[in-house]
Design a protein around this motif. Sequence first.
Motif, PDB file in Angstrom:
ATOM      1  N   LYS A   8      50.606  59.986  72.463  1.00 24.48           N
ATOM      2  CA  LYS A   8      50.190  59.244  73.344  1.00 24.48           C
ATOM      3  C   LYS A   8      50.457  59.692  74.407  1.00 24.48           C
ATOM      4  O   LYS A   8      51.603  60.172  75.135  1.00 24.48           O
ATOM      5  CB  LYS A   8      50.997  57.995  72.966  1.00 24.48           C
ATOM      6  CG  LYS A   8      49.938  57.469  71.637  1.00 24.48           C
ATOM      7  CD  LYS A   8      50.508  56.136  71.676  1.00 24.48           C
ATOM      8  CE  LYS A   8      49.841  55.347  70.207  1.00 24.48           C
ATOM      9  NZ  LYS A   8      49.765  53.627  70.771  1.00 24.48           N
ATOM     10  N   ALA A  10      50.791  59.141  78.544  1.00 23.97           N
ATOM     11  CA  ALA A  10      50.966  57.968  79.297  1.00 23.97           C
ATOM     12  C   ALA A  10      50.873  59.100  80.850  1.00 23.97           C
ATOM     13  O   ALA A  10      51.262  60.593  81.143  1.00 23.97           O
ATOM     14  CB  ALA A  10      51.477  56.816  79.363  1.00 23.97           C
ATOM     15  N   THR A  21      46.561  53.886  77.850  1.00 20.65           N
ATOM     16  CA  THR A  21      46.905  54.718  77.078  1.00 20.65           C
ATOM     17  C   THR A  21      46.133  55.954  76.170  1.00 20.65           C
ATOM     18  O   THR A  21      45.264  55.109  75.930  1.00 20.65           O
ATOM     19  CB  THR A  21      47.887  54.229  76.130  1.00 20.65           C
ATOM     20  OG1 THR A  21      49.343  54.075  76.684  1.00 20.65           O
ATOM     21  CG2 THR A  21      48.797  55.584  75.528  1.00 20.65           C
ATOM     22  N   VAL A  72      55.028  59.785  77.069  1.00 15.09           N
ATOM     23  CA  VAL A  72      54.499  58.766  76.854  1.00 15.09           C
ATOM     24  C   VAL A  72      55.695  57.858  77.370  1.00 15.09           C
ATOM     25  O   VAL A  72      55.363  56.590  78.379  1.00 15.09           O
ATOM     26  CB  VAL A  72      55.105  58.332  75.538  1.00 15.09           C
ATOM     27  CG1 VAL A  72      54.834  57.064  74.901  1.00 15.09           C
ATOM     28  CG2 VAL A  72      54.205  59.031  74.714  1.00 15.09           C
TER      29      VAL A  72
END
Length: 153
Positions: A8, A10, A21, A72
Amino acid sequence: MAGPKKNKVAESETTEIDMPTISITGDFASQVGVVSGTSMTLFVGVGEVEGETNQVLVPLVSWGLAGGNDVVTSTSSSRLYSSVLTLENAAFVACDTADELRKVLTQLTIINTGGIKVEPARLQVIAGYLDGAKQAIELCQGSIQNLIASGSR
């Protein structure tokens, strides 16, 4: 055989826009880093112009990048890079970085004409950072013009 790795992605907490996300697939995802801050501290030395006897101030800066590879959470920061540069080299770094960013955005503009588009909130964040950079450069230009006008030599 193991399936593709999903990480993910971010953004840094310094952004003011809440971005969704996004998951990306591939081993390269673990190499994505975040620069969470930069620092620059002025040092001034005294030098002599080659072939002359008069002394001049030599502005130097301690320049650094902080961040990490934990995209993340992006909460842990460590020193990614640091160096002592001449002030004119630091200005070159800003100029060259801006020009490289211009090239990448030009390429992205061409690629973005297809069916898959860049997530709009990220484009707004980029626009905000570029506005901030433009304002900072305008202030830098004012400062350097004041230094030139003061007859620094």
